[in-house]
Motif scaffolding. Sequence first.
Motif, PDB file in Angstrom:
ATOM      1  N   VAL A 432     -28.571  -4.903  18.008  1.00  0.00           N
ATOM      2  CA  VAL A 432     -28.513  -6.040  17.085  1.00  0.00           C
ATOM      3  C   VAL A 432     -29.518  -7.106  17.501  1.00  0.00           C
ATOM      4  N   ALA A 433     -29.721  -7.278  18.798  1.00  0.00           N
ATOM      5  CA  ALA A 433     -30.649  -8.290  19.305  1.00  0.00           C
ATOM      6  C   ALA A 433     -32.071  -8.052  18.818  1.00  0.00           C
ATOM      7  N   HIS A 437     -33.281 -12.146  12.142  1.00  0.00           N
ATOM      8  CA  HIS A 437     -32.403 -12.897  11.244  1.00  0.00           C
ATOM      9  C   HIS A 437     -33.148 -14.123  10.729  1.00  0.00           C
ATOM     10  N   GLU A 444     -27.965 -16.099  11.379  1.00  0.00           N
ATOM     11  CA  GLU A 444     -28.559 -16.119  12.720  1.00  0.00           C
ATOM     12  C   GLU A 444     -27.496 -16.136  13.813  1.00  0.00           C
ATOM     13  N   GLY A 447     -26.894 -12.841  15.221  1.00  0.00           N
ATOM     14  CA  GLY A 447     -28.016 -12.439  16.062  1.00  0.00           C
ATOM     15  C   GLY A 447     -28.019 -13.160  17.394  1.00  0.00           C
TER      16      GLY A 447
END
Length: 460
Positions: A432-433, A437, A444, A447
């Motif tokens: 996910v990082a 976003h 965000e 993220g």
Amino acid sequence: MADTAAAQEFDILILGAGSGGYAAALRAVQLGLTVGLVEKGKLGGTCLHNGCIPTKALLHTAEVADSARSAGKYGVNATFESIDMGAVNAYKEGIVASKFKGLTGLIKSRGITVIEGAGRLTSSNTVEVDGTSYTGKNIVLATGSYSRTLPGLEIGGKVITSDQALQMDSVPKSAIILGGGVIGCEFASVWESFGVDVTIIEALPSLVPNEDATIVKAFERAFKKRGIKFNTGTRFQSVEQNDDGVTATLEDGKTFKADLMLVAVGRGPATADLGFEEAGVTMDRGFVITNERLHTGVGNIYAVGDIVPGLQLAHRGFQQGIFVAEEIAGLKPVVVEDLNIPKVTYSEPEIASVGYTEKAAKEKLGEDKVLTQEYNLAGNGKSSIIGTGGLVKLVREKDGPIIGVHMIGSRMGEQIGEAQLIVNWEAYPEDVAQLVHAHPTQNEALGEAALAFAGKPLHS
């Protein structure tokens, strides 16, 4: 509705045209199956007419009212005067009517046969509707749910359910809400914004008790800040009503007075006297018991939606309706567990969650096998712009994927789509990082939480 059936035999005969029923019907005709859809009320069921859509219309009105009150903070010269329930109801009913018209047209255009009337299961492949029998090679039970009450607690007068609350033509000065779950908290949120003095009574130790403990604490703080009162951890005992309103008494002797009392203790399965047990379908406290593929174990009878034990959510009904249609068509769809179905409480603030809570994860995996990461919305630019606080909390298996996402804050329900993908696709924080976003968005925050979990925090 469409015209009553001319044909009396179908590939799939569906009893109930709410979220689960009409979703099954729409998917089935896409797959080339003939469908009979039995409904005694209106297409769309509770969600469209007495649940999701009208309550969210009220919640949007509440948001507008709150915005008007706080307009000066943003440099807008506006004043809040009052709530015009006639206009509010016209707006709400206009939304419902528009969606109902669209659904009716869609059902008709797909060639689905709508059978108007009260249906009853009479065998493993027949349903009787007002004296006429219809046959289905497959039967789908989708009869939905109703507003429950407590034993001995009668609905009437100033003691109401959400059904009556949605039709109110005036705003009470005060209200008691019996039940601190999703329905109770959503109405509490609406009514406080409308200027009502609200008190919630919840027998369990906290509001929204099925949510993660961190989120619950933040939610209760937010409600207290808004002036919504609540009494938790003590059972309701009785209520009396007179011309002045209602008086509710708890088992510990505490009493609460208000203009009315909303009973919001959940919804029960609408299965009574529909012939299910007589046809051999296994029942438990009114719910239809199925296997993981939603088959009842009797003939070709399936069940979907609120009558199946588990989450009572419209989108669960949609998913199950589609699943059953594809199952009958032989497509072997993938089973979706309730754990991985997203939940949203559309109050102010909103709660959005999917997957394991921290407590549930530790119970399943062990205390030392679970890690959590929180990101405070104070660090999120868009949240500061719209004036909300809150947080995002991620739960992961140690050295494993994210298995729970829990969020609280204004409009955070809009972020549940990505959260649902993260959990269902078993993404790691490092995965996910890497995603980008858009800035500035509340999205965000997800993220940022993942960045922190991956050991490279940006704004936290």
